[in-house]
Write a protein that holds these residues in place. Structure first.
Motif, PDB file in Angstrom:
ATOM      1  N   ALA A   1      31.350  63.205   8.599  1.00 47.01           N
ATOM      2  CA  ALA A   1      31.829  62.768   7.286  1.00 47.01           C
ATOM      3  C   ALA A   1      32.851  61.649   7.428  1.00 47.01           C
ATOM      4  O   ALA A   1      32.784  60.632   6.716  1.00 47.01           O
ATOM      5  N   ASP A   2      33.812  61.805   8.344  1.00 46.80           N
ATOM      6  CA  ASP A   2      34.820  60.758   8.548  1.00 46.80           C
ATOM      7  C   ASP A   2      34.190  59.494   9.115  1.00 46.80           C
ATOM      8  O   ASP A   2      34.573  58.369   8.737  1.00 46.80           O
ATOM      9  N   GLY A   3      33.230  59.673  10.023  1.00 46.53           N
ATOM     10  CA  GLY A   3      32.547  58.512  10.591  1.00 46.53           C
ATOM     11  C   GLY A   3      31.806  57.719   9.545  1.00 46.53           C
ATOM     12  O   GLY A   3      31.797  56.481   9.556  1.00 46.53           O
ATOM     13  N   GLN A   4      31.186  58.415   8.590  1.00 40.94           N
ATOM     14  CA  GLN A   4      30.449  57.739   7.525  1.00 40.94           C
ATOM     15  C   GLN A   4      31.388  56.995   6.578  1.00 40.94           C
ATOM     16  O   GLN A   4      31.061  55.914   6.095  1.00 40.94           O
ATOM     17  N   ILE A   5      32.564  57.566   6.317  1.00 44.15           N
ATOM     18  CA  ILE A   5      33.550  56.882   5.469  1.00 44.15           C
ATOM     19  C   ILE A   5      33.997  55.580   6.119  1.00 44.15           C
ATOM     20  O   ILE A   5      34.057  54.519   5.482  1.00 44.15           O
ATOM     21  N   LEU A   6      34.312  55.655   7.420  1.00 46.21           N
ATOM     22  CA  LEU A   6      34.737  54.449   8.130  1.00 46.21           C
ATOM     23  C   LEU A   6      33.614  53.428   8.196  1.00 46.21           C
ATOM     24  O   LEU A   6      33.831  52.230   7.936  1.00 46.21           O
ATOM     25  N   GLN A   7      32.414  53.877   8.527  1.00 44.00           N
ATOM     26  CA  GLN A   7      31.292  52.948   8.641  1.00 44.00           C
ATOM     27  C   GLN A   7      31.038  52.237   7.319  1.00 44.00           C
ATOM     28  O   GLN A   7      30.784  51.014   7.301  1.00 44.00           O
ATOM     29  N   ALA A   8      31.112  52.961   6.213  1.00 43.53           N
ATOM     30  CA  ALA A   8      30.887  52.335   4.907  1.00 43.53           C
ATOM     31  C   ALA A   8      31.928  51.254   4.632  1.00 43.53           C
ATOM     32  O   ALA A   8      31.599  50.178   4.103  1.00 43.53           O
ATOM     33  N   ALA A   9      33.189  51.506   5.003  1.00 48.56           N
ATOM     34  CA  ALA A   9      34.240  50.510   4.773  1.00 48.56           C
ATOM     35  C   ALA A   9      34.022  49.272   5.640  1.00 48.56           C
ATOM     36  O   ALA A   9      34.186  48.130   5.176  1.00 48.56           O
ATOM     37  N   VAL A  10      33.656  49.485   6.906  1.00 50.36           N
ATOM     38  CA  VAL A  10      33.389  48.349   7.800  1.00 50.36           C
ATOM     39  C   VAL A  10      32.195  47.550   7.288  1.00 50.36           C
ATOM     40  O   VAL A  10      32.220  46.307   7.253  1.00 50.36           O
ATOM     41  N   PHE A  11      31.136  48.238   6.871  1.00 52.97           N
ATOM     42  CA  PHE A  11      29.955  47.557   6.335  1.00 52.97           C
ATOM     43  C   PHE A  11      30.320  46.752   5.085  1.00 52.97           C
ATOM     44  O   PHE A  11      29.852  45.620   4.914  1.00 52.97           O
ATOM     45  N   ASP A  12      31.132  47.329   4.196  1.00 52.84           N
ATOM     46  CA  ASP A  12      31.518  46.632   2.967  1.00 52.84           C
ATOM     47  C   ASP A  12      32.250  45.331   3.284  1.00 52.84           C
ATOM     48  O   ASP A  12      31.966  44.279   2.688  1.00 52.84           O
ATOM     49  N   VAL A  13      33.204  45.383   4.207  1.00 54.49           N
ATOM     50  CA  VAL A  13      33.956  44.184   4.579  1.00 54.49           C
ATOM     51  C   VAL A  13      33.035  43.166   5.225  1.00 54.49           C
ATOM     52  O   VAL A  13      33.065  41.966   4.892  1.00 54.49           O
ATOM     53  N   ALA A  14      32.173  43.609   6.144  1.00 53.44           N
ATOM     54  CA  ALA A  14      31.271  42.688   6.827  1.00 53.44           C
ATOM     55  C   ALA A  14      30.304  42.030   5.850  1.00 53.44           C
ATOM     56  O   ALA A  14      30.039  40.821   5.936  1.00 53.44           O
ATOM     57  N   ARG A  15      29.776  42.812   4.893  1.00 53.53           N
ATOM     58  CA  ARG A  15      28.854  42.226   3.914  1.00 53.53           C
ATOM     59  C   ARG A  15      29.551  41.212   3.017  1.00 53.53           C
ATOM     60  O   ARG A  15      28.988  40.151   2.697  1.00 53.53           O
ATOM     61  N   GLU A  16      30.777  41.526   2.600  1.00 49.83           N
ATOM     62  CA  GLU A  16      31.505  40.579   1.756  1.00 49.83           C
ATOM     63  C   GLU A  16      31.756  39.276   2.507  1.00 49.83           C
ATOM     64  O   GLU A  16      31.609  38.177   1.945  1.00 49.83           O
ATOM     65  N   LEU A  17      32.116  39.369   3.767  1.00 48.49           N
ATOM     66  CA  LEU A  17      32.354  38.164   4.572  1.00 48.49           C
ATOM     67  C   LEU A  17      31.058  37.390   4.781  1.00 48.49           C
ATOM     68  O   LEU A  17      31.040  36.155   4.705  1.00 48.49           O
ATOM     69  N   ALA A  18      29.958  38.107   5.041  1.00 46.63           N
ATOM     70  CA  ALA A  18      28.674  37.441   5.264  1.00 46.63           C
ATOM     71  C   ALA A  18      28.201  36.740   4.002  1.00 46.63           C
ATOM     72  O   ALA A  18      27.750  35.588   4.041  1.00 46.63           O
ATOM     73  N   GLN A  19      28.299  37.424   2.865  1.00 46.97           N
ATOM     74  CA  GLN A  19      27.868  36.800   1.622  1.00 46.97           C
ATOM     75  C   GLN A  19      28.758  35.619   1.237  1.00 46.97           C
ATOM     76  O   GLN A  19      28.281  34.644   0.645  1.00 46.97           O
ATOM     77  N   ALA A  20      30.040  35.685   1.615  1.00 42.79           N
ATOM     78  CA  ALA A  20      30.933  34.550   1.350  1.00 42.79           C
ATOM     79  C   ALA A  20      30.468  33.318   2.107  1.00 42.79           C
ATOM     80  O   ALA A  20      30.582  32.185   1.608  1.00 42.79           O
ATOM     81  N   ILE A  21      29.939  33.502   3.310  1.00 43.22           N
ATOM     82  CA  ILE A  21      29.410  32.368   4.083  1.00 43.22           C
ATOM     83  C   ILE A  21      28.253  31.710   3.335  1.00 43.22           C
ATOM     84  O   ILE A  21      28.170  30.476   3.226  1.00 43.22           O
ATOM     85  N   VAL A  22      27.354  32.514   2.791  1.00 37.07           N
ATOM     86  CA  VAL A  22      26.224  31.960   2.034  1.00 37.07           C
ATOM     87  C   VAL A  22      26.708  31.282   0.756  1.00 37.07           C
ATOM     88  O   VAL A  22      26.254  30.189   0.403  1.00 37.07           O
ATOM     89  N   ARG A  23      27.645  31.920   0.057  1.00 42.23           N
ATOM     90  CA  ARG A  23      28.170  31.328  -1.181  1.00 42.23           C
ATOM     91  C   ARG A  23      28.836  29.986  -0.917  1.00 42.23           C
ATOM     92  O   ARG A  23      28.888  29.123  -1.800  1.00 42.23           O
ATOM     93  N   ASP A  24      29.346  29.812   0.308  1.00 41.04           N
ATOM     94  CA  ASP A  24      30.006  28.564   0.681  1.00 41.04           C
ATOM     95  C   ASP A  24      29.091  27.691   1.528  1.00 41.04           C
ATOM     96  O   ASP A  24      29.547  26.794   2.225  1.00 41.04           O
ATOM     97  N   GLY A  25      27.790  27.962   1.480  1.00 41.34           N
ATOM     98  CA  GLY A  25      26.838  27.179   2.264  1.00 41.34           C
ATOM     99  C   GLY A  25      26.973  25.693   1.982  1.00 41.34           C
ATOM    100  O   GLY A  25      27.234  25.284   0.845  1.00 41.34           O
TER     101      GLY A  25
END
Length: 409
Positions: A255-279
């Protein structure tokens, strides 16, 4: 102009216990520009990374791999912009290693405890003397709150800095995940052409860091493309400082691992999508969703065929509903037994294709209405299985050509 992207508010970027960041103007390529970043990590931190699939990888990528493989406890990250130190042969390797030696000497650590990263022009000599001269100022600037300034210090053709932060509760403790990235062109999965640095104060078993950074990359940076070019310098690093004070996470499926993984994924996706938005030259942010595949691999084939296609991307720039180009891309994606008579396609809410042909109710003005939007979703259903994949891309404009034609000017 970036597509629905704004500069991050530094006050919303939560510091990560055990991480400090310092920024300097070293004049690596241009004077009076933030271009040197040092990230200092507390003792007990763990670091893992994934790097470019380009076989002509840059000197700092080679040195990072060596230092991580050595097992040395990473205590510092050194980033310069303005020069990629790629295509520089043995001299480039020597200069990357020299920068690590210099920073290590100032910090009282071993050179193997420093990871170097570079971004900028390829096949030019790294001015390591300027980097060395800027190190004292960067070290003097070290602060836990400097995430926003560090995001500025790693930019190249980016028009805006990129940063994101999340906080979650694990074991009754507040756990922070904060990260920065850069990238705007030469972007293609495997990895996406970018630099990304995400840190957390979570207490995570060190052996879990590498699978977590790989999974996070696959869910984010490996699902973006701007121009189909894979760079020499792609790097995505995950840091865990183990200072949040909760019980150690020993299983990402917990359960704790899934909470952490979701937060890391959220940050990584936001950063990745920001790269595309700033293409480079982008005017539209495009989500390409492939459903109904037999497996994710064939969904990715179809998604990237669409997202990489210059014909598709230029039609989107012009708001021209020349949507047969999308079907053509799906057809050449490499799914050898694809049944075109099953294909369904939507452009946002508009049903464009049914059973492999034009939907009888589709009107071109409806397609044009969608294509005039700043954010667009293309949905293609292969109707052959349960798998789905989404990737993110942008249109291809006149400005992309101009930016890259003038890149070294």
């Amino acid at each position: 102009m970036p597509v629905n992207l704004h500069a991050p508010d530094p006050l919303l970027l939560a510091p990560v216990a055990g991480v400090t960041l310092g920024i300097a103007e070293a004049g690596v390529r241009k004077a009076h520009r933030k271009d040197l970043v040092v990230v200092a990590l507390a003792e007990g931190s763990s670091v893992a990374g994934v790097f470019t699939a380009n076989r002509f990888c840059a000197a700092p990528v080679q040195v990072c791999r060596e230092h991580l493989a050595s097992g040395a406890a990473v205590r510092a990250i050194l980033i310069n912009t303005g020069n990629a130190n790629a295509g520089t042969g043995a001299d480039g390797l020597a200069r990357a290693r020299r920068s690590c030696v210099s920073l290590a000497g100032l910090m009282g650590i071993a050179p193997e405890q420093v990871l170097p990263f570079s971004t900028g022009v390829i096949m030019e000599t790294l001015p390591v003397e300027r980097i060395e001269a800027g190190l004292p100022a960067a070290l003097a600037d070290l602060q836990p709150t400097h995430w926003g300034r560090a995001a500025e210090g790693i930019m190249t053709t980016d028009t805006l800095p990129k940063a994101a932060s999340r906080q979650v509760q694990i074991g009754g403790k507040t756990v922070t995940v904060t990260g920065i990235s850069k990238g705007a062109g030469m972007i293609r999965p495997n990895m996406a052409t970018m630099l990304g640095f995400v840190a957390t104060d979570a207490v995570l078993a060190p052996a879990l860091l590498q699978p977590l950074v790989k999974a996070a990359a696959d869910a984010s940076f490996n699902r973006i493309t701007i121009d189909g070019d894979t760079s020499t310098n792609d790097s995505f690093v995950l840091i865990a400082t183990a200072q949040a004070g909760h019980a150690e996470i020993t299983d990402l499926a917990s359960a704790d691992g899934q909470i952490l993984q979701a937060a890391v994924f959220d940050v990584a996706r936001e950063l990745a999508q920001a790269i595309v938005r700033d293409g480079e030259g982008a005017t539209k942010f495009i989500s390409v969703q492939i459903d109904g595949g037999r497996d994710e691999a064939e969904c990715r084939l179809a998604a990237y065929a669409i997202a990489h296609s210059p014909l598709v991307k230029t039609a989107f720039f012009a708001s021209d509903p020349n949507l047969g180009r999308i079907l053509a891309a799906v057809g050449y994606a490499g799914i050898t037994d694809l049944d075109q008579a099953l294909i369904e396609m939507h452009l946002d809410d508009v049903h464009v294709v049914t059973q492999g042909g034009r939907h009888p109710d589709y009107r071109e003005e409806d397609g044009q209405r969608v294509l005039k939007q700043a954010e667009i979703t293309v949905r293609v259903n292969l109707c052959r299985g349960p798998a789905s994949v989404t990737v993110w891309t942008c249109d291809l404009s006149h400005d992309y050509v101009s930016i890259n034609a003038d890149y070294r000017s």
